[in-house]
Design a protein around this motif. Structure first.
Motif, PDB file in Angstrom:
ATOM      1  N   UNK A 131       3.149   5.703  -5.809  1.00 17.10           N
ATOM      2  CA  UNK A 131       2.841   5.765  -7.238  1.00 17.10           C
ATOM      3  C   UNK A 131       1.739   6.816  -7.493  1.00 17.10           C
ATOM      4  N   UNK A 132       0.793   6.913  -6.567  1.00 21.49           N
ATOM      5  CA  UNK A 132      -0.324   7.839  -6.742  1.00 21.49           C
ATOM      6  C   UNK A 132       0.098   9.294  -6.542  1.00 21.49           C
ATOM      7  N   UNK A 133       0.879   9.554  -5.487  1.00 23.67           N
ATOM      8  CA  UNK A 133       1.205  10.930  -5.111  1.00 23.67           C
ATOM      9  C   UNK A 133       2.667  11.289  -5.359  1.00 23.67           C
ATOM     10  N   UNK A 134       3.387  10.406  -6.046  1.00 22.45           N
ATOM     11  CA  UNK A 134       4.817  10.641  -6.241  1.00 22.45           C
ATOM     12  C   UNK A 134       5.137  11.895  -7.029  1.00 22.45           C
ATOM     13  N   UNK A 167      12.376   4.383  -6.498  1.00 22.09           N
ATOM     14  CA  UNK A 167      11.835   4.409  -5.131  1.00 22.09           C
ATOM     15  C   UNK A 167      10.635   3.472  -5.007  1.00 22.09           C
ATOM     16  N   UNK A 168       9.737   3.518  -5.990  1.00 25.46           N
ATOM     17  CA  UNK A 168       8.578   2.614  -5.973  1.00 25.46           C
ATOM     18  C   UNK A 168       9.046   1.167  -6.028  1.00 25.46           C
ATOM     19  N   UNK A 169      10.045   0.891  -6.880  1.00 25.75           N
ATOM     20  CA  UNK A 169      10.554  -0.477  -6.997  1.00 25.75           C
ATOM     21  C   UNK A 169      11.178  -0.951  -5.686  1.00 25.75           C
ATOM     22  N   UNK A 170      11.862  -0.046  -4.970  1.00 23.61           N
ATOM     23  CA  UNK A 170      12.466  -0.417  -3.687  1.00 23.61           C
ATOM     24  C   UNK A 170      11.402  -0.813  -2.673  1.00 23.61           C
ATOM     25  N   UNK A 200       0.833  -1.208   0.000  1.00 24.83           N
ATOM     26  CA  UNK A 200       0.000   0.000   0.000  1.00 24.83           C
ATOM     27  C   UNK A 200       0.868   1.260   0.000  1.00 24.83           C
ATOM     28  N   UNK A 201       2.018   1.194   0.675  1.00 30.20           N
ATOM     29  CA  UNK A 201       2.958   2.323   0.644  1.00 30.20           C
ATOM     30  C   UNK A 201       3.438   2.577  -0.777  1.00 30.20           C
TER      31      UNK A 201
END
Length: 657
Positions: A279-282, A308-311, A273-274
């Motif tokens: 992804x939504x607010x990046x 960052x999303x991938x991490x 969810x994080x």
């Protein structure tokens, strides 16, 4: 139809004017001498106007008290909205009640005048009771979950009594409490810390325990964070010291107790969810980071955000893989494996890559650890917004604790005995005093250019700041070792390609390189360039300040220096600037031997023309990540800054069933 709103606005403005005149009169002449005629004279109105708006003098004074209590309530609400933890909610209540405004002479005189009349007026008592109930309710809400449920009412009453008592003591003038709000706020914060620390003690201890309240430290000078894009102040923060670090450790211990007890599958779900929230607010986060740091949006909002999303997604997968497992073994027995988190992990979040480095800590969170991150103030707002997203996604309070920091904060945090996982950090001279500015970095990345390397492709990759092997997307944070046989061609090609790079507005899609943090930062880098040129380095291109129309951007032309030594100032110092340093070498074996003696954390890019030679060199380098002939295509399965594992596997061998 349109007259009503304007008439209502006029009425409200007139009421406010009369109340302000009442406050002025009470503060100047006191309660007894504050007659309606005196108030009317100061307000430049007739006394009959008071009857129209308030009925009589008592109505006016009650409205004045409600106005002052309402101002306090609004200030408290604003602080509560900004609070990220329950401890910060408690601080918000006390800080609002003891703000500098409440110690201003006229405001103090009015409050004291009203308090002196409480025993004679039920109307004043009613207003004061409403305000006190709100304060106590806010304190109780902040204490819930921090102390035992049966202690919440008493602790809230104690804090409220201390707030009011310190405010009154400050007006005696005996020196016990300062005449401004800073010392009173520090005392209440220390008292709250003591209450929470006592509540966190071992339940098996004596029922009556001493309250561990320490003398509050004098706060350090606040840091003013200035945007390198606009030149305007964007934040004002006080770097954490021992008191704040102790609070952070206490909060992290509470968070660890909850987070470590969360099943790995649930931890994985929260981290997923994080990642979705990021992804939504990046896009909004990365725009803020570019504003804070001057780094081009094409980097922060492009490869940085994707990485960052991938991490975080990879951390979710790691958490899922840590679920208890069971395998059958010989003799009718089975082996169960449980992964226990190691504890509290310290992390350093430098300004140069704040969002990405903070997401790197997700790997530690996946393992059930709590993370205390010392965050450079330059990216403090971005870090706080990211933490807010993670909290909304379900990350427990205290699992990730942010400490605004400078160099002293980092040193003191690393000295904490309760922490583990300290990364290899070095403090280096920066654009300001390293005692007051957090100028710390991971080891620089390394690039090796061997004979036969294609100069065009190598130069292009050295100037592309998105490589996963890089410690930072600043050109200065990679040391380029170039073999004498490849030096001339690479230097010429690199200078030509660097001269075509565009430095300027980080929000312009055509910008390759953003501004430096400040004019002082740029002057510091230019001084180092001049010093290295004096020592024998050769300036191939750049090395000059770029003039911007609005004067807000401290840009430096892309710079390439050839003939640098490993002892050169620009090679030894992290400058976070668009500067490439070429360090020539002749003996590959000797260079590899020297590099092996350095830290293993930094990534290495290896460029060569032979098919087998670079792989042999890569194996001997013994680094966590070595990329051979990086072509910039596709994502790597790992990154140079990947977090180490901090878990303790526990194996239980027992009969099956």
């Amino acid at each position: 139809m349109t007259a009503a709103p304007s008439a209502e606005s006029f009425e409200e403005a007139r009421r406010r004017h009369l109340i302000q005149a009442t406050i002025e009169t009470l503060g100047d002449v006191g309660f007894r001498a504050a007659s309606l005629s005196e108030i009317a004279r100061r307000a430049k109105v007739s006394t009959g106007l008071f009857a129209h708006y308030f009925g009589d003098k008592d109505g006016l004074l009650e409205a004045t008290l409600r106005f002052m209590a309402g101002s306090l309530t609004r200030a408290t609400a604003e602080g509560l909205r900004a609070a990220g933890t329950r401890r910060e909610r408690l601080f918000a209540v006390s800080d609002a009640a003891l703000s500098d405004e409440q110690f201003e002479s006229r405001t103090s005189a009015v409050w004291l005048a009203f308090w002196g009349q409480l025993t004679h007026s039920e109307r004043y008592k009613r207003v004061q009771r409403i305000y006190q109930r709100r304060m106590t309710a806010n304190l109780r809400h902040g204490l819930k979950g921090m102390v035992a449920a049966d202690c919440v009412p008493a602790y809230a009453a104690m804090i409220a009594a201390m707030i009011d008592g310190l405010w009154l003591r400050s007006h005696i003038g005996d020196g016990a409490v300062g005449s401004d709000g800073s010392s009173a706020r520090a005392l209440v914060r220390s008292f709250i810390d003591g209450l929470l620390a006592g509540a966190a003690a071992d339940d098996a201890a004596e029922p009556v325990r001493p309250l561990p309240v320490s003398r509050p430290e004098a706060p350090p000078e606040p840091l003013h964070v200035v945007s390198p894009v606009t030149g305007a102040d964007i934040a004002r923060l006080v770097p954490a010291r021992d008191t704040e670090i102790r609070r952070g450790v206490q909060d992290a211990k509470r968070g660890f107790a909850e987070w470590a007890g969360t099943h790995p599958a649930e931890r994985a779900a929260i981290l997923r969810r994080c990642a979705e929230a990021l992804r939504r607010d990046g896009a909004a986060l990365t725009r803020g980071e570019s504003l804070e740091t001057g780094r081009p949006l094409r980097n922060t909002g492009g490869p940085d955000l994707a990485r960052a999303i991938a991490l975080v997604e990879r951390a979710a997968g790691l958490a899922a893989g840590l679920a208890p497992s069971r395998i059958e073994v010989a003799g009718g027995r089975e082996c169960r494996t449980l992964h226990r988190p190691a504890g509290l992990v310290a992390a350093h979040i430098p300004w140069s890559r704040g969002l990405l480095d903070l997401c790197r800590s997700a790997a530690w969170l996946a393992q059930g650890n709590a993370v205390i991150a010392c965050v450079d103030g330059q990216v403090g707002e971005t870090a706080a917004r990211l933490l807010g997203l993670f909290r909304e996604a379900g990350l427990p309070e205290g699992a990730l604790v942010l400490l605004p920091g400078d160099a002293q904060t980092l040193r003191r945090l690393e000295a904490q005995a309760d922490l583990l996982g300290r990364e290899a950090m070095r403090l280096v001279d920066g654009t300001a005093d390293p005692e007051t500015s957090l100028w710390a970095t991971r080891p620089k990345s390394t690039a090796l250019v061997l004979p036969g390397a294609d100069p065009e492709r190598t130069a292009a990759r050295l100037l592309d700041t998105t490589g996963a092997w890089r410690a930072s997307d600043f050109l200065s944070e990679t040391i380029v070792h170039v073999h004498e046989a490849a030096r001339a061609d690479l230097a010429k090609t690199l200078a030509a390609q660097a001269a075509r790079l565009r430095a300027g507005d980080p929000f312009d899609p055509a910008t390759d390189l953003g501004p430096l943090l400040s004019e002082r930062h740029r002057a510091f880098v230019l001084d180092l360039i001049a010093a290295d040129c004096t020592s024998g380095a050769r300036l191939l291109t750049g090395g000059r300040a770029l003039t911007q129309r609005d004067g807000a951007l401290a840009c430096l032309s892309p710079t390439v220096l050839d003939g640098c030594a490993e002892t050169s100032a620009l090679v030894r110092t992290s400058t976070f600037a668009p500067v490439v340093t070429l360090v020539p070498f002749a003996d590959t074996d000797a260079l590899v031997a020297r590099l092996r003696r350095g830290p293993a954390e930094g990534g290495v890019a290896l460029f060569a023309g032979e098919a087998d030679r670079p792989h042999a060199v890569a194996e001997r380098l013994d680094r966590r990540l070595v990329v051979v002939n990086d072509d910039g295509v596709g994502a790597l399965p790992c990154a140079a800054g990947e977090a180490p594992v901090h878990t303790a596997p526990r194996h239980i061998l027992a009969p099956r069933g």
